[in-house]
Write a protein that holds these residues in place. Structure first.
Motif, PDB file in Angstrom:
ATOM      1  N   LEU A   1      13.162 -10.818  14.039  1.00  0.00           N
ATOM      2  CA  LEU A   1      14.510 -11.394  13.975  1.00  0.00           C
ATOM      3  C   LEU A   1      15.448 -10.510  13.146  1.00  0.00           C
ATOM      4  CD1 LEU A   1      13.685 -15.177  13.538  1.00  0.00           C
ATOM      5  CD2 LEU A   1      14.569 -14.024  15.564  1.00  0.00           C
ATOM      6  N   GLY A   2      14.947  -9.970  12.036  1.00  0.00           N
ATOM      7  CA  GLY A   2      15.759  -9.050  11.234  1.00  0.00           C
ATOM      8  C   GLY A   2      16.097  -7.785  12.009  1.00  0.00           C
ATOM      9  N   GLY A   3      15.140  -7.282  12.781  1.00  0.00           N
ATOM     10  CA  GLY A   3      15.404  -6.106  13.614  1.00  0.00           C
ATOM     11  C   GLY A   3      16.432  -6.393  14.695  1.00  0.00           C
ATOM     12  N   LEU A   4      16.381  -7.588  15.271  1.00  0.00           N
ATOM     13  CA  LEU A   4      17.357  -7.981  16.289  1.00  0.00           C
ATOM     14  C   LEU A   4      18.762  -8.033  15.688  1.00  0.00           C
ATOM     15  CD1 LEU A   4      17.922  -8.979  19.157  1.00  0.00           C
ATOM     16  CD2 LEU A   4      17.489 -11.293  18.333  1.00  0.00           C
ATOM     17  N   VAL A   5      18.883  -8.616  14.507  1.00  0.00           N
ATOM     18  CA  VAL A   5      20.188  -8.670  13.837  1.00  0.00           C
ATOM     19  C   VAL A   5      20.670  -7.260  13.509  1.00  0.00           C
ATOM     20  CG1 VAL A   5      21.350  -9.399  11.710  1.00  0.00           C
ATOM     21  CG2 VAL A   5      19.876 -10.997  12.944  1.00  0.00           C
ATOM     22  N   ALA A   6      19.766  -6.397  13.036  1.00  0.00           N
ATOM     23  CA  ALA A   6      20.142  -5.011  12.719  1.00  0.00           C
ATOM     24  C   ALA A   6      20.595  -4.268  13.974  1.00  0.00           C
ATOM     25  CB  ALA A   6      18.968  -4.293  12.067  1.00  0.00           C
ATOM     26  N   CYS A   7      19.937  -4.517  15.098  1.00  0.00           N
ATOM     27  CA  CYS A   7      20.346  -3.872  16.352  1.00  0.00           C
ATOM     28  C   CYS A   7      21.738  -4.323  16.771  1.00  0.00           C
ATOM     29  CB  CYS A   7      19.347  -4.190  17.463  1.00  0.00           C
ATOM     30  SG  CYS A   7      17.810  -3.283  17.346  1.00  0.00           S
ATOM     31  N   LEU A   8      22.018  -5.613  16.627  1.00  0.00           N
ATOM     32  CA  LEU A   8      23.332  -6.123  17.012  1.00  0.00           C
ATOM     33  C   LEU A   8      24.430  -5.605  16.088  1.00  0.00           C
ATOM     34  CD1 LEU A   8      22.384  -9.804  17.911  1.00  0.00           C
ATOM     35  CD2 LEU A   8      22.863  -7.905  19.472  1.00  0.00           C
ATOM     36  N   VAL A   9      24.135  -5.471  14.795  1.00  0.00           N
ATOM     37  CA  VAL A   9      25.127  -4.973  13.842  1.00  0.00           C
ATOM     38  C   VAL A   9      25.432  -3.501  14.098  1.00  0.00           C
ATOM     39  CG1 VAL A   9      25.493  -4.443  11.389  1.00  0.00           C
ATOM     40  CG2 VAL A   9      24.625  -6.679  12.075  1.00  0.00           C
ATOM     41  N   THR A  10      24.402  -2.712  14.397  1.00  0.00           N
ATOM     42  CA  THR A  10      24.596  -1.265  14.602  1.00  0.00           C
ATOM     43  C   THR A  10      24.855  -0.900  16.061  1.00  0.00           C
ATOM     44  OG1 THR A  10      22.219  -0.944  14.814  1.00  0.00           O
ATOM     45  CG2 THR A  10      23.175  -0.679  12.615  1.00  0.00           C
ATOM     46  N   ARG A  11      24.952  -1.905  16.929  1.00  0.00           N
ATOM     47  CA  ARG A  11      25.244  -1.713  18.359  1.00  0.00           C
ATOM     48  C   ARG A  11      24.194  -0.852  19.062  1.00  0.00           C
ATOM     49  NH1 ARG A  11      31.466  -0.581  17.270  1.00  0.00           N
ATOM     50  NH2 ARG A  11      32.086  -2.708  16.811  1.00  0.00           N
ATOM     51  N   VAL A  12      22.923  -1.117  18.725  1.00  0.00           N
ATOM     52  CA  VAL A  12      21.791  -0.465  19.383  1.00  0.00           C
ATOM     53  C   VAL A  12      21.177  -1.480  20.343  1.00  0.00           C
ATOM     54  CG1 VAL A  12      19.486   0.527  19.007  1.00  0.00           C
ATOM     55  CG2 VAL A  12      21.337   1.034  17.428  1.00  0.00           C
ATOM     56  N   SER A  13      20.743  -1.033  21.499  1.00  0.00           N
ATOM     57  CA  SER A  13      20.142  -1.923  22.476  1.00  0.00           C
ATOM     58  C   SER A  13      18.833  -2.501  21.927  1.00  0.00           C
ATOM     59  CB  SER A  13      19.843  -1.170  23.776  1.00  0.00           C
ATOM     60  OG  SER A  13      19.035  -1.946  24.621  1.00  0.00           O
TER      61      SER A  13
END
Length: 86
Positions: free
Chosen positions: A40-52
């Protein structure tokens, strides 16, 4: 293939050797609540940094798939550590 066993060998300063076998599946089952939080933390980090998120998950899966056969050796002075993933 997912790794099944991690072997850690350590040579102490006094010359004695110690070997530790760590089975991956039981450790993964015990730590699964933390793994869920990490995903879940990785998903949030991906959304914040605009990574798929799908691409990041695919990359993490490929990294895990490539782990079997990995050997990491660290030596400093008379102390040495060998980590082997099978």
């Amino acid at each position: 293939m997912i790794p099944h066993l991690v072997t850690v060998r350590r040579r102490r300063r006094n010359g004695r050797r110690q070997r530790l076998y760590i089975p991956v599946l039981p450790v993964l089952l015990v730590l699964s609540p933390l793994l869920l939080l990490a995903v879940l933390g990785g998903l949030v980090a991906c959304l914040v940094t605009r990574v798929s998120p799908v691409g990041a998950l695919r990359g993490a899966g490929q990294l895990l798939w490539a782990l079997p056969g990995t050997r990491i050796e660290i030596a400093r002075g008379r102390t040495a550590v060998l980590v082997s993933v099978r």
